[in-house]
Motif scaffolding. Structure first.
Motif, PDB file in Angstrom:
ATOM      1  N   ASP A  45       0.825  -1.213   0.000  1.00 14.59           N
ATOM      2  CA  ASP A  45       0.000   0.000   0.000  1.00 14.59           C
ATOM      3  C   ASP A  45       0.857   1.260   0.000  1.00 14.59           C
ATOM      4  O   ASP A  45       0.530   2.265  -0.659  1.00 14.59           O
ATOM      5  N   GLY A  46       1.952   1.239   0.743  1.00 19.33           N
ATOM      6  CA  GLY A  46       2.812   2.418   0.788  1.00 19.33           C
ATOM      7  C   GLY A  46       3.462   2.709  -0.550  1.00 19.33           C
ATOM      8  O   GLY A  46       3.553   3.871  -0.973  1.00 19.33           O
ATOM      9  N   GLY A  47       3.945   1.655  -1.209  1.00 23.60           N
ATOM     10  CA  GLY A  47       4.533   1.879  -2.538  1.00 23.60           C
ATOM     11  C   GLY A  47       3.511   2.435  -3.525  1.00 23.60           C
ATOM     12  O   GLY A  47       3.799   3.345  -4.318  1.00 23.60           O
ATOM     13  N   TYR A  54       3.573  10.899  -6.120  1.00 24.01           N
ATOM     14  CA  TYR A  54       4.559  11.477  -7.029  1.00 24.01           C
ATOM     15  C   TYR A  54       3.896  11.811  -8.384  1.00 24.01           C
ATOM     16  O   TYR A  54       4.168  12.870  -8.983  1.00 24.01           O
ATOM     17  N   GLU A  55       3.038  10.944  -8.847  1.00 29.47           N
ATOM     18  CA  GLU A  55       2.325  11.215 -10.104  1.00 29.47           C
ATOM     19  C   GLU A  55       1.469  12.463  -9.995  1.00 29.47           C
ATOM     20  O   GLU A  55       1.427  13.291 -10.910  1.00 29.47           O
ATOM     21  N   ARG A  56       0.830  12.627  -8.840  1.00 34.12           N
ATOM     22  CA  ARG A  56      -0.022  13.795  -8.653  1.00 34.12           C
ATOM     23  C   ARG A  56       0.797  15.079  -8.615  1.00 34.12           C
ATOM     24  O   ARG A  56       0.377  16.118  -9.129  1.00 34.12           O
ATOM     25  N   ALA A  60       0.515  18.157 -11.222  1.00 29.13           N
ATOM     26  CA  ALA A  60       0.285  19.539 -10.802  1.00 29.13           C
ATOM     27  C   ALA A  60       1.282  20.487 -11.441  1.00 29.13           C
ATOM     28  O   ALA A  60       0.989  21.668 -11.662  1.00 29.13           O
ATOM     29  N   GLN A  61       2.502  19.998 -11.749  1.00 31.24           N
ATOM     30  CA  GLN A  61       3.511  20.811 -12.411  1.00 31.24           C
ATOM     31  C   GLN A  61       3.385  20.798 -13.937  1.00 31.24           C
ATOM     32  O   GLN A  61       4.194  21.423 -14.617  1.00 31.24           O
ATOM     33  N   VAL A  68       7.491   6.372 -13.521  1.00 34.17           N
ATOM     34  CA  VAL A  68       6.676   6.472 -12.307  1.00 34.17           C
ATOM     35  C   VAL A  68       5.289   5.895 -12.559  1.00 34.17           C
ATOM     36  O   VAL A  68       4.725   5.176 -11.710  1.00 34.17           O
ATOM     37  N   THR A  69       4.712   6.199 -13.715  1.00 35.68           N
ATOM     38  CA  THR A  69       3.389   5.650 -14.052  1.00 35.68           C
ATOM     39  C   THR A  69       3.442   4.137 -14.147  1.00 35.68           C
ATOM     40  O   THR A  69       2.526   3.431 -13.677  1.00 35.68           O
ATOM     41  N   ALA A  70       4.519   3.615 -14.739  1.00 35.00           N
ATOM     42  CA  ALA A  70       4.648   2.157 -14.855  1.00 35.00           C
ATOM     43  C   ALA A  70       4.776   1.511 -13.482  1.00 35.00           C
ATOM     44  O   ALA A  70       4.163   0.455 -13.210  1.00 35.00           O
ATOM     45  N   VAL A  71       5.565   2.110 -12.566  1.00 36.85           N
ATOM     46  CA  VAL A  71       5.692   1.564 -11.204  1.00 36.85           C
ATOM     47  C   VAL A  71       4.346   1.602 -10.490  1.00 36.85           C
ATOM     48  O   VAL A  71       3.960   0.658  -9.782  1.00 36.85           O
ATOM     49  N   GLY A  72       3.586   2.690 -10.685  1.00 33.62           N
ATOM     50  CA  GLY A  72       2.275   2.768 -10.058  1.00 33.62           C
ATOM     51  C   GLY A  72       1.343   1.678 -10.559  1.00 33.62           C
ATOM     52  O   GLY A  72       0.606   1.061  -9.759  1.00 33.62           O
ATOM     53  N   TRP A  73       1.350   1.409 -11.867  1.00 37.05           N
ATOM     54  CA  TRP A  73       0.520   0.326 -12.392  1.00 37.05           C
ATOM     55  C   TRP A  73       1.006  -1.041 -11.893  1.00 37.05           C
ATOM     56  O   TRP A  73       0.192  -1.947 -11.678  1.00 37.05           O
TER      57      TRP A  73
END
Length: 284
Positions: A45-47, A54-56, A60-61, A68-73
């Motif tokens: 859950d933490g990862g 980080y994606e958010r 925002a920037q 990062v998107t691939a790690v999130g998926w």
């Protein structure tokens, strides 16, 4: 509008994390100490939460990171895999666990939808300007349609009036032609009648003794314009009588008054109709 896309994503992410932690505790709690199972569940859950945060921040920037998107998926697929594995190994009610196994994937999809909304979202001022432009375009289109309809109606009215006027003119012309035709037929019948010649001779003989009158109908149709005659000096009565007598006897039989007058004017002489007729009467 932002809350309508972010709140479902937050709620589904929270539910997915709780389910993942609970499944890891129940699944690994029997084989390893519960603290180890808790660490594994919190790690997943933490990862997932860290990559999502980080994606958010990148979004925002106005930036984007594919790794990062691939790690999130990957974390989302891992959580979904844990739920599916637990459902397949659970002895009781595996269908219920399979029914919630898609929540991590759905949570990632909702965050993707929210990111797309943020990249295409506009400020209220821009939305108001767009609405104003669209309303102005609709107003202009409505005015243009009304103008075209009015012009078409006016043109239709004008064409109808012109057509009716043309029809009236055609009827008048046809009626006039018919009247002229009847009058011409009457004149032709009178000229060709048996008693017409005798009646005309009886009328003209006292006036022009010794002259055979010739009566011709006028020409009905296109005619050539008579060229303008140059001004000539006025003739005296004696000179006019001499010219008339000469022209009259230029052919045998003697010319009629109409033929004499035509030749008189064709030769360039000038005299009024009254004087010319008076000279004709004196000569004849």
């Amino acid at each position: 509008m932002r809350a309508k896309t972010v709140l479902p994503a937050v709620a589904m992410t929270a539910v997915s994390m709780v389910l993942t932690l609970a499944v890891v505790m129940m699944w690994l709690g029997q084989a390893v100490p519960w603290l180890v199972a808790l660490v594994v569940g919190l790690g997943i859950d933490g990862g997932w939460l860290a990559t999502l945060a980080y994606e958010r921040r990148l979004a925002a920037q106005g930036d984007h990171s594919t790794p990062v998107t691939a790690v999130g998926w990957c974390f989302g697929l891992l959580a979904a895999g844990v739920l599916i594995a637990h459902a397949l190994t659970a002895g009781s009610s595996p269908g219920a666990w399979l029914a919630v196994a898609w929540l991590p994937i759905a949570a990632k999809a909702l965050w993707l939808v929210h990111g797309l909304w943020e990249r295409t979202a506009l400020t209220p001022a821009a939305l108001g300007a767009i609405r104003g432009i669209r309303q102005e375009a609709r107003d202009e289109a409505a005015v243009a349609r009304a103008r075209l309809k009015a012009e078409a109606s006016t043109e239709e009215t004008r064409l109808t009036a012109v057509t009716e006027a043309g029809a009236r003119v055609a009827r008048v012309q046809a009626k006039t032609a018919q009247t002229l035709s009847r009058a011409w037929s009457t004149l032709e019948s009178a000229r060709e009648g048996e008693d017409t010649g005798r009646a005309l001779t009886s009328v003209t003989r006292p006036v022009t003794p010794g002259v055979t009158a010739r009566w011709d109908l006028p020409v009905w149709g296109p005619s050539e314009p008579v060229p303008a005659l140059e001004s000539a000096p006025a003739l005296s009565d004696d000179a006019l009588d001499a010219v008339v007598d000469q022209i009259r006897h230029s052919e045998d039989p003697a010319l009629s008054y109409r033929e004499m007058a035509a030749r008189f004017r064709a030769t360039g002489h000038a005299a009024s109709e009254v004087r010319l007729r008076a000279a004709w009467k004196r000569v004849v």
